[in-house]
Design an enzyme around this catalytic site. Structure first.
Site, mmCIF file in Angstrom:
data_model
loop_
_atom_site.group_PDB
_atom_site.id
_atom_site.type_symbol
_atom_site.label_atom_id
_atom_site.label_comp_id
_atom_site.label_asym_id
_atom_site.label_seq_id
_atom_site.Cartn_x
_atom_site.Cartn_y
_atom_site.Cartn_z
ATOM 1 N N GLU A 280 -4.214 -1.734 2.965
ATOM 2 C CA GLU A 280 -5.294 -0.814 3.174
ATOM 3 C C GLU A 280 -6.629 -1.729 3.128
ATOM 4 O O GLU A 280 -7.472 -1.583 2.408
ATOM 5 C CB GLU A 280 -5.547 0.146 1.827
ATOM 6 C CG GLU A 280 -4.287 0.942 1.627
ATOM 7 C CD GLU A 280 -4.460 1.973 0.708
ATOM 8 O OE1 GLU A 280 -3.836 2.954 0.831
ATOM 9 O OE2 GLU A 280 -5.193 1.599 -0.347
ATOM 10 N N GLU B 270 2.733 4.609 3.584
ATOM 11 C CA GLU B 270 2.628 5.228 2.393
ATOM 12 C C GLU B 270 2.339 6.484 2.465
ATOM 13 O O GLU B 270 1.374 7.080 3.317
ATOM 14 C CB GLU B 270 1.409 4.564 1.593
ATOM 15 C CG GLU B 270 1.805 3.323 0.823
ATOM 16 C CD GLU B 270 0.514 2.819 -0.030
ATOM 17 O OE1 GLU B 270 -0.094 3.529 -0.575
ATOM 18 O OE2 GLU B 270 0.470 1.598 0.235
HETATM 19 C C1 BG6 Z 1 -2.650 3.376 -2.155
HETATM 20 C C2 BG6 Z 1 -2.080 2.026 -2.465
HETATM 21 O O1 BG6 Z 1 -3.858 3.278 -2.206
HETATM 22 O O2 BG6 Z 1 -2.152 4.404 -2.789
HETATM 23 C C3 BG6 Z 1 -1.165 2.011 -3.524
HETATM 24 O O3 BG6 Z 1 -2.021 1.314 -1.431
HETATM 25 C C4 BG6 Z 1 -1.187 3.159 -4.474
HETATM 26 O O4 BG6 Z 1 -0.973 0.743 -4.006
HETATM 27 C C5 BG6 Z 1 -1.254 4.465 -3.619
HETATM 28 O O5 BG6 Z 1 -0.144 2.735 -5.491
HETATM 29 C C6 BG6 Z 1 -0.971 5.578 -4.683
HETATM 30 O O6 BG6 Z 1 -2.352 5.407 -5.517
HETATM 31 P P1 BG6 Z 1 -2.147 5.897 -7.144
HETATM 32 O O7 BG6 Z 1 -3.534 5.330 -7.483
HETATM 33 O O8 BG6 Z 1 -1.725 7.128 -7.324
HETATM 34 O O9 BG6 Z 1 -1.194 4.713 -7.474
#
Ligand code: BG6
Length: 468
Positions: A170, A362
């Site tokens: 990101e 993701e």
């Molecule tokens: C993304 C990141 O922003 O979102 C991850 O690359 C992160 O590292 C994921 O875990 C989900 O966000 P969160 O804050 O719910 O863990």
């Protein structure tokens, strides 16, 4: 027309959120070791016991069991990151830490044992703490050299085991979370736009340099950028809202545009001019930036709206950057608005813009899960997660029908892990439940959730099961 035959189904994690073993086998401290509350609380001088990431889900010691479970689901690919501070504990040493290198050798071997292809993020929110404290992270140009040494080391070591690489997780999130994303120690409110964008420049040069070196050292490798995607819709059809939306979208597109086109876009040069920001290019930087990526990867959790009307400029919750809430959408327990169609939209948007293969690395739902006993077996009835993932995957299929070249999909937190934004374990994403709680209790035992069997079926049928 549905998912391509060789579609890379899998799951994703990051070292700092699951490995634990924060000070074992020569590992140095990283930025995550001093942020017990994620981005929502102050950082500490030293690691403190309340920091869930110090133990994580103990993946460092239990990866064999976990990879076996991924294999049981039929994963074709497993995305994880290399913890930079396991390889170079301080970040600026000349020689790497052999025990750290060995760990990832073993992990990648374990993946290959089951035919799982590793997809490796080189830097995922885990800059060595020493680099943050001593150099102010990516604000300092010296970081390019430290990063270069690190990538040369891991490319040399794992070049035969890892085909898919992502340079920075990101990368655009540094605009919103300079410490988490860029290891920038200066407090966010004291950081000038000049220094922030100079740091961005250093990361972009480092990313292009890694792509160049990677292509030279590993001719078969595919190297991609990784962008936090958050489709931004105008709140109304008012042209002022539309232009404001375009401008805020440009701030994020800047990163993908440089990675794919190999040069700074005009809209950013204008922004720099009008805000008295002067990016220092060293001789050779322009040439380095021309080393463009093989594919574009991104995270997708939610969309936001934008408006030019100050009275409507409320900020909702969201993945590292909130936005104006969309009145048509529901939100998760953590306030992230759920928008499956936004995934089809963003896939088409990037494809139209870049004409490069796309990889969703993701996507997922953070939710509170309840471990229950069913037919004598402990499990979680996570129908809400299945519903979220199914709706999103159906939109991926729509994008494929639109002609978008989608390489694969790795859902986030395929096994429960510690949240990046809030550092909680109760915000769970996994197909596999990990018995660990935010008060430190729990056996660390793993349990298959209902979604485990659902995803297994989706993979086995190459997406057909989504229509059941
Ligand atoms: C993304 C990141 O922003 O979102 C991850 O690359 C992160 O590292 C994921 O875990 C989900 O966000 P969160 O804050 O719910 O863990």
């Amino acid at each position: 027309m549905s998912f391509p035959k060789n579609f890379l189904w899998g799951g994703a994690v990051a070292a700092n959120q699951c490995e634990g073993a924060y000070n074992e086998d020569g590992k140095g401290l990283c930025t995550q070791d001093v942020t017990p509350h994620g981005i929502v609380g102050p950082r500490t001088e030293e690691p403190t016991e309340d920091n869930m990431k110090l133990i994580g889900i103990d993946f460092y010691h239990r990866y064999k069991e976990d990879v076996k479970l991924f294999a049981e689901m039929g994963f074709k690919v497993f995305r994880t990151s290399i913890a930079w501070s396991r390889i170079f504990p301080n970040g600026d040493e000349e020689t790497p830490n052999e025990k750290g290198l060995q760990f990832y050798d073993d992990l990648f071997d374990e993946c290959h044992k089951y035919g799982i292809e590793p997809l490796v993020t080189i830097s995922h929110y885990e800059t060595p703490l020493h680099l943050a404290k001593t150099y102010d992270g990516w604000v300092n140009r010296k970081m390019i050299g430290f990063y270069e040494r690190y990538v040369r080391t891991i490319f040399a070591r794992y070049g035969k085991k890892v085909k898919y690489w992502l340079t920075f997780n990101e990368i655009n999130s540094v605009l919103h979370e300079p410490f988490l994303s860029g290891g920038i120690y200066t407090e966010k409110d004291k950081l000038s736009q000049q220094d922030l964008y100079q740091a961005v420049h250093h990361e972009l040069v480092a990313s292009a340099l890694a792509t160049k070196i990677g292509h030279e050292m590993m001719p078969d490798a595919k190297i991609g950028c990784m962008i936090l995607s958050m489709p931004t819709y105008p709140l109304t059809p008012c042209p002022d809202d539309v232009i404001k939306t375009m401008e805020s979208v440009h701030k994020n597109d800047f990163f993908g545009d440089v990675h794919v086109r190999g040069y700074y876009p005009g809209y950013m040069k204008r922004y720099f001019r009008e805000n008295n920001i002067e990016i220092k290019f060293e001789p050779g930087d322009e040439e380095i930036l021309k080393n463009t990526v093989d594919f574009v990867s991104f995270s997708y959790y939610m969309s936001i709206c934008e408006t030019a009307d100050p009275a409507k400029q409320t900020k909702g919750k969201g993945n590292l950057m909130g936005g104006v809430p969309n009145p048509y959408l529901e939100a998760s327990d953590w306030g992230w608005q759920i928008d499956p169609k936004g995934l089809r939209y963003v896939l088409n948007y990037y494809w139209d813009r870049y004409q490069k293969p796309l990889f969703i690395v993701e996507n997922g739902l953070g939710a509170v899960d309840k471990l229950v006993e069913k037919d004598g077996v402990m499990t979680v009835e996570d129908d809400y997660r299945i519903d979220y993932l199914q709706k999103h995957l159906l939109q991926v299929e729509e994008a494929v029908k639109d002609g978008v070249d989608v390489m694969g999909y790795t859902s986030w937190g395929c096994i429960d892990l510690v949240s990046a934004s809030t550092a909680e374990l109760k915000k769970r994403y996994g197909y596999i439940y990990v018995d660990r709680n935010d008060d430190g209790t729990g056996t660390l035992n793993r349990y298959k959730k209902k979604s485990f069997y659902w995803y297994k079926d989706v993979i086995a049928t190459n997406g057909e099961a989504l229509h059941k």
